[in-house]
Design a protein around this motif. Structure first.
Motif, PDB file in Angstrom:
ATOM      1  N   TYR A 218      40.605  37.120  42.856  1.00 54.85           N
ATOM      2  CA  TYR A 218      39.923  37.680  44.034  1.00 54.85           C
ATOM      3  C   TYR A 218      40.946  38.156  45.057  1.00 54.85           C
ATOM      4  O   TYR A 218      40.797  39.216  45.643  1.00 54.85           O
ATOM      5  N   GLU A 219      42.014  37.360  45.218  1.00 55.75           N
ATOM      6  CA  GLU A 219      43.057  37.738  46.180  1.00 55.75           C
ATOM      7  C   GLU A 219      43.761  39.034  45.765  1.00 55.75           C
ATOM      8  O   GLU A 219      44.162  39.818  46.609  1.00 55.75           O
ATOM      9  N   HIS A 220      43.914  39.196  44.453  1.00 57.47           N
ATOM     10  CA  HIS A 220      44.631  40.373  43.947  1.00 57.47           C
ATOM     11  C   HIS A 220      43.676  41.483  43.525  1.00 57.47           C
ATOM     12  O   HIS A 220      44.106  42.468  42.938  1.00 57.47           O
TER      13      HIS A 220
ATOM     14  N   SER B 210      47.774  44.833  34.971  1.00 61.74           N
ATOM     15  CA  SER B 210      47.372  44.770  36.380  1.00 61.74           C
ATOM     16  C   SER B 210      47.282  43.331  36.878  1.00 61.74           C
ATOM     17  O   SER B 210      47.398  43.088  38.073  1.00 61.74           O
ATOM     18  N   ALA B 211      47.083  42.387  35.941  1.00 58.96           N
ATOM     19  CA  ALA B 211      47.006  40.979  36.363  1.00 58.96           C
ATOM     20  C   ALA B 211      48.350  40.280  36.193  1.00 58.96           C
ATOM     21  O   ALA B 211      48.416  39.052  36.225  1.00 58.96           O
TER      22      ALA B 211
ATOM     23  N   ILE C   7      44.352  31.319  31.464  1.00 55.35           N
ATOM     24  CA  ILE C   7      44.499  32.720  31.908  1.00 55.35           C
ATOM     25  C   ILE C   7      43.699  33.633  30.984  1.00 55.35           C
ATOM     26  O   ILE C   7      42.947  34.499  31.446  1.00 55.35           O
ATOM     27  N   ILE C   8      43.852  33.410  29.663  1.00 54.21           N
ATOM     28  CA  ILE C   8      43.138  34.267  28.702  1.00 54.21           C
ATOM     29  C   ILE C   8      41.628  34.163  28.934  1.00 54.21           C
ATOM     30  O   ILE C   8      40.919  35.171  28.967  1.00 54.21           O
TER      31      ILE C   8
ATOM     32  N   TYR D 191      36.857  38.232  33.252  1.00 52.71           N
ATOM     33  CA  TYR D 191      37.034  39.324  34.203  1.00 52.71           C
ATOM     34  C   TYR D 191      36.788  40.665  33.511  1.00 52.71           C
ATOM     35  O   TYR D 191      36.121  41.540  34.048  1.00 52.71           O
ATOM     36  N   LYS D 192      37.287  40.774  32.284  1.00 52.20           N
ATOM     37  CA  LYS D 192      37.151  42.010  31.521  1.00 52.20           C
ATOM     38  C   LYS D 192      35.678  42.273  31.182  1.00 52.20           C
ATOM     39  O   LYS D 192      35.184  43.377  31.320  1.00 52.20           O
ATOM     40  N   ILE D 193      34.988  41.196  30.785  1.00 50.04           N
ATOM     41  CA  ILE D 193      33.562  41.333  30.449  1.00 50.04           C
ATOM     42  C   ILE D 193      32.797  41.781  31.682  1.00 50.04           C
ATOM     43  O   ILE D 193      31.956  42.666  31.629  1.00 50.04           O
ATOM     44  N   ARG D 194      33.109  41.138  32.851  1.00 49.24           N
ATOM     45  CA  ARG D 194      32.389  41.463  34.073  1.00 49.24           C
ATOM     46  C   ARG D 194      32.690  42.912  34.515  1.00 49.24           C
ATOM     47  O   ARG D 194      31.833  43.617  34.998  1.00 49.24           O
TER      48      ARG D 194
END
Lengths: 277, 220
Positions: free
Chosen positions: A178-180, A197-198, A264-265, A271-274
């Motif tokens: 969220y911060e990034h 990007s992450a 992380i994975i 995150y990718k799914i969302r």
């Protein structure tokens, strides 16, 4: 400077739960080794008594319930006769000697579990010339139950701390996301992959994992150097561990890194799914 | 080249923002997309870099069909276009050179080459004296010039800009328009700009599309 301090604060909020988990894991390994050490020690003192009609041959009983038989000690008849010698004639003593069965103590290489002990009793009972078996299961169970209890408490504690640590890591990584988020979206708008990007989040998580590993390893090293100060003298013989700390460090390093990478994975996948789902 | 065939765009099923959109933007063209506020011009632009999916139709950007693109196709399209936003979208934790280096790094250029290119572009957008500065230390006009430099960094075939001068005063806006005109004239980059106000006396040839009630039409 502010950004650096923020980054350090962020990393430490990840490091603390990881340290708790690694310390619990170390305690688990440590207890495992103490128990293994203690088992070897008490297995020297522990023995099973068997009474036979004919002499027992060691080669017939090489292992019992999967545990190697270390040695079979013959209990001398003379010792038994000595106690009643005064009240018997020479002839009676001779006859008694002829009639007395053979007494042996079986010493095992490792300390058996309660179920192994029962199995040992069954295996010995199958040997035709054995008349009587005494496994001293009551004494054995008392000691062994305490060890198993300790071991299981640590396992449960480790499982709980693992679960809570993973929840805390994933929450912390989500907070980082969220911060990034703005930075990640800008990078993705320019065609960067989610992994690229992450990268800042991943870097912080890996640095955190490495710091946690260093902190716990240092603590462990300190404890191992001072075991005799920390533990009371009665326990010194048990805690003289020959375990290689290097192997323990390797375990800790891989556990620390693998937990971080797996978390992380998991978060990246979510995150990718969302993002694209 | 950008080619839209019968495209429909919407954020929900009930109302189409763009209906039956047909148009073509040829290489080296400078195209303005106009229309009233809320007419869907920014939404149309978003579809060019895959930030919104088509409901129907076909959209081809630089020979790639992005009607329902995979992540890989989307990344590939985004890597090859330059994007400029009204709110600049610069990474505030990075220096302006690092921001300009971003598309180069994503496209696999080394740090040294990216750095050299960033410094060259800073000079091109007349911001050499701001080297090492962070976006927050720059004015809005300067930040937008950094965004233009970032869009030019990897020498894209297409630059799309969403209200690039919307937050700028006239003199800063003129500097940004000049940079975009130069990119089109001298580098042959296709430029697509969403704006609610086409600048007067633009100085180079351009086409203008407009959106009204979800319909895209050509302004003659």
């Amino acid at each position: 400077m502010v950004l650096f301090m923020k980054s350090v604060k962020n990393i430490f909020s990840f490091v603390i739960p990881l340290c708790v988990m690694l310390i619990t894991f170390s305690m688990y390994i440590f207890t495992e080794e103490i128990i293994a050490n203690y088992k070897t020690q008490i297995s020297d003192d522990y023995s099973i008594v068997v009474i036979t009609n004919t002499p027992l041959i060691k080669d017939d009983i090489n292992s019992l319930a999967g545990i190697n038989v270390k040695k079979i000690v013959t209990l001398e008849k003379e010792e038994i006769i000595k106690k009643v010698k005064d009240s018997l004639s020479e002839n009676s003593i001779f006859l008694l000697k002829q009639r007395l069965p053979f007494f042996y103590t079986l010493h095992l290489e490792t300390f058996p579990t309660s179920s192994q002990l029962e199995q040992i009793r069954k295996e010995l009972a199958k040997i035709p010339n054995i008349n009587k078996i005494e496994i001293f299961s009551k004494d054995h169970n008392k000691i062994f139950s305490l060890l198993i209890l300790n071991q299981n408490i640590i396992i449960v504690f480790f499982a709980i701390s693992l679960l809570f640590s993973i929840i805390l890591f994933s929450k912390q990584i989500q907070i980082w996301f969220y911060e990034h988020q703005e930075k990640i979206s800008i990078m993705q708008l320019h065609g960067a992959s989610i992994l690229y990007s992450a990268s800042a989040v991943i870097r912080d998580a890996l640095i955190g994992a490495f710091i946690a590993f260093l902190m716990v390893s240092s603590l462990l090293l300190f404890l191992f150097e001072n075991l005799t100060i920390i533990f009371p003298p009665e326990l010194h013989s048990i805690i003289q561990l020959e375990a290689s700390l290097n192997i323990e460090f390797v375990y800790l390093f891989f556990l620390s890194m693998s937990i971080s990478i797996t978390t992380i994975i998991g978060v990246l996948f979510k995150y990718k799914i969302r993002k694209y789902g | 080249m950008i080619k839209a065939k019968e495209i429909y765009l919407s954020y929900d099923e009930n109302r189409f923002i763009i209906k039956k959109g047909n148009f073509q933007i040829k290489p080296r063209e400078f195209v303005f997309i106009g229309g009233a506020s809320g007419s869907g011009k920014s939404t149309l632009l978003k579809s060019f870099y895959g930030a919104i999916s088509l409901k129907h139709g076909q959209l081809i950007i630089d020979d790639k069909d992005i009607s329902s693109p995979s992540n890989r196709t989307l990344r590939s399209v985004r890597k090859n276009i330059g994007v400029i936003f009204q709110d600049y979208k610069l990474i505030k934790e990075w220096t302006i050179e690092e921001n300009i280096m971003l598309p180069l790094k994503i496209n696999g250029y080394s740090s040294d080459i990216s750095k050299q290119q960033a410094i060259k572009l800073l000079s091109h957008v007349k911001l050499s004296h701001r080297e090492g500065f962070y976006p927050s230390q720059l004015s809005g006009g300067e930040q937008q010039r950094v965004a233009v430099a970032r869009a030019l960094a990897h020498n894209p075939k297409i630059i799309i800009a969403d209200e690039p001068t919307g937050n700028l005063d006239d003199s800063s806006a003129d500097l940004v328009w000049n940079l975009l005109k130069n990119a089109n004239e001298q580098l042959g980059i296709t430029i697509v700009v969403v704006t609610h106000r086409v600048p007067r006396n633009f100085g180079i040839g351009f086409r203008q599309l407009s959106i009204e009630d979800g319909i895209i039409y050509e302004v003659c």
